[in-house]
Scaffold this active site. Structure first.
Site, PDB file in Angstrom:
ATOM      1  N   SER A 147       1.350   5.910 -15.212  1.00  0.00           N
ATOM      2  CA  SER A 147       0.148   6.568 -15.743  1.00  0.00           C
ATOM      3  C   SER A 147      -1.026   6.390 -14.794  1.00  0.00           C
ATOM      4  CB  SER A 147      -0.255   5.937 -17.094  1.00  0.00           C
ATOM      5  OG  SER A 147       0.832   5.905 -17.987  1.00  0.00           O
ATOM      6  N   MET A 170      -4.416  -6.091  -7.155  1.00  0.00           N
ATOM      7  CA  MET A 170      -3.932  -7.059  -8.143  1.00  0.00           C
ATOM      8  C   MET A 170      -5.017  -7.997  -8.649  1.00  0.00           C
ATOM      9  SD  MET A 170      -1.147  -5.678  -8.168  1.00  0.00           S
ATOM     10  CE  MET A 170       0.262  -6.389  -8.920  1.00  0.00           C
ATOM     11  N   ASP A 213      -6.084  -1.910 -18.501  1.00  0.00           N
ATOM     12  CA  ASP A 213      -5.041  -0.890 -18.709  1.00  0.00           C
ATOM     13  C   ASP A 213      -5.274  -0.069 -19.974  1.00  0.00           C
ATOM     14  OD1 ASP A 213      -2.587  -3.302 -17.565  1.00  0.00           O
ATOM     15  OD2 ASP A 213      -3.840  -1.907 -16.426  1.00  0.00           O
ATOM     16  N   GLN A 255       7.904   8.269  -8.478  1.00  0.00           N
ATOM     17  CA  GLN A 255       7.063   9.181  -9.264  1.00  0.00           C
ATOM     18  C   GLN A 255       5.576   8.911  -9.032  1.00  0.00           C
ATOM     19  OE1 GLN A 255       8.011  11.830 -11.152  1.00  0.00           O
ATOM     20  NE2 GLN A 255       9.975  11.381 -10.196  1.00  0.00           N
ATOM     21  N   GLU A 256       5.240   7.632  -8.845  1.00  0.00           N
ATOM     22  CA  GLU A 256       3.833   7.291  -8.572  1.00  0.00           C
ATOM     23  C   GLU A 256       3.338   8.028  -7.337  1.00  0.00           C
ATOM     24  OE1 GLU A 256       2.796   3.117  -8.503  1.00  0.00           O
ATOM     25  OE2 GLU A 256       4.422   2.652  -9.862  1.00  0.00           O
ATOM     26  N   ASN A 272      -6.957   4.154 -11.656  1.00  0.00           N
ATOM     27  CA  ASN A 272      -5.889   3.205 -11.350  1.00  0.00           C
ATOM     28  C   ASN A 272      -4.551   3.835 -11.710  1.00  0.00           C
ATOM     29  OD1 ASN A 272      -4.632   0.639 -10.741  1.00  0.00           O
ATOM     30  ND2 ASN A 272      -4.448   0.302 -12.941  1.00  0.00           N
ATOM     31  N   ARG A 304     -15.930 -14.434  -9.836  1.00  0.00           N
ATOM     32  CA  ARG A 304     -15.426 -13.054  -9.801  1.00  0.00           C
ATOM     33  C   ARG A 304     -16.531 -12.055  -9.474  1.00  0.00           C
ATOM     34  NH1 ARG A 304     -10.387 -11.741 -11.718  1.00  0.00           N
ATOM     35  NH2 ARG A 304      -9.190 -13.476 -12.592  1.00  0.00           N
ATOM     36  N   ILE A 308      -8.102  -8.505 -11.518  1.00  0.00           N
ATOM     37  CA  ILE A 308      -8.717  -7.947 -12.724  1.00  0.00           C
ATOM     38  C   ILE A 308     -10.225  -7.885 -12.489  1.00  0.00           C
ATOM     39  CG2 ILE A 308      -9.202  -8.392 -15.152  1.00  0.00           C
ATOM     40  CD1 ILE A 308      -6.374  -9.571 -15.368  1.00  0.00           C
ATOM     41  N   GLY A 325       0.780  -1.236   0.000  1.00  0.00           N
ATOM     42  CA  GLY A 325       0.000   0.000   0.000  1.00  0.00           C
ATOM     43  C   GLY A 325       0.805   1.274   0.000  1.00  0.00           C
ATOM     44  N   HIS A 343      -0.832   2.725 -13.206  1.00  0.00           N
ATOM     45  CA  HIS A 343      -0.156   1.625 -13.884  1.00  0.00           C
ATOM     46  C   HIS A 343       1.294   2.031 -14.111  1.00  0.00           C
ATOM     47  CE1 HIS A 343       0.237  -1.887 -16.479  1.00  0.00           C
ATOM     48  NE2 HIS A 343       0.864  -1.125 -17.339  1.00  0.00           N
TER      49      HIS A 343
END
Ligand code: GRF
Length: 200
Positions: free
Chosen positions: A136, A90, A145, A173-174, A107, A65, A92, A11, A109
């Site tokens: 991004s 993590m 994505d 950078q994130e 999100n 799911r 989908i 996290g 990425h």
């Protein structure tokens, strides 16, 4: 805006967002941190900020799911969450969940989308011989994505870089990009309108 952050691990992006949201003029409140992994490290970090936490273990839904996503969605509803931030999450998502939150879910990425979708993005960048790489923030759409990009940050790929050194440079950078991007969306300066980014 009441924001719910979905995590699966340590996290570190959630921590950066929680720190940024402590500023009195930040246009969002981190109201919940939800993990699909019981005992994920980020849950303890969230509790240190006094943020409510929840766990919905995807393994408890034996591969259904949508049932897993409905359980998560119920926790978000009970906590009156208005906006979802995926941060090191993590799993989908199926279109069931994405459609419900489209335009209200972002999100981060670790690549310069549309380059290097999927996993092992730093390895992909190194193998492609890139001289620059980055991260991004994008709106989440059903295709993985592939959502409209809100903001990006670039880093150089340096001689001698390996996956770890590059991942470390991108992650730093994130941690500055994500809070800025969330503030832009939560304030309404940026929105997803008819599938494209609208800026005020
Ligand atoms: C990192 O690789 C990051 O690039 C991606 O998810 C992974 C874990 O992030 N967003 P975090 O430390 O759990 O925020």
């Amino acid at each position: 805006k009441r924001v719910g952050i979905l995590i699966s691990g340590r996290g570190s992006n959630m921590v950066s967002l929680a720190q940024a949201a402590q500023a009195p003029d930040f246009p969002a409140e981190i109201a919940l941190v939800l993990s699909n992994v019981p005992g994920a490290g980020g849950l303890e970090r969230a509790r240190e900020f006094g943020i409510a936490t929840a766990t919905v273990d995807h393994r408890a839904f034996n591969k259904d799911r949508e049932a897993f996503e409905r359980a998560m969605d119920e926790v978000l509803r009970v906590n009156q969450i208005e906006f979802v931030v995926l941060a090191g999450f993590m799993r989908i998502m199926t279109s069931w969940f994405v459609r419900r939150w489209e335009g209200r879910m972002i999100n981060i990425h670790p690549s310069l989308l549309p380059l290097f979708k999927g996993t092992h993005t730093h390895r992909q960048a190194l193998e492609a011989g890139m001289t620059e790489h980055g991260c991004s923030v994008h709106f989440v759409v059903p295709e993985l994505d592939a959502g409209p990009v809100i903001a990006q940050a670039k880093v150089p790929v340096l001689p001698g870089d390996d996956e770890e050194s590059l991942a470390t440079r991108v992650l730093a950078q994130e941690h500055t990009l994500y809070p800025r991007a969330l503030a832009e969306v939560a304030s309404g300066r940026v929105a997803l309108v008819d599938g494209v980014i609208a800026r005020r």
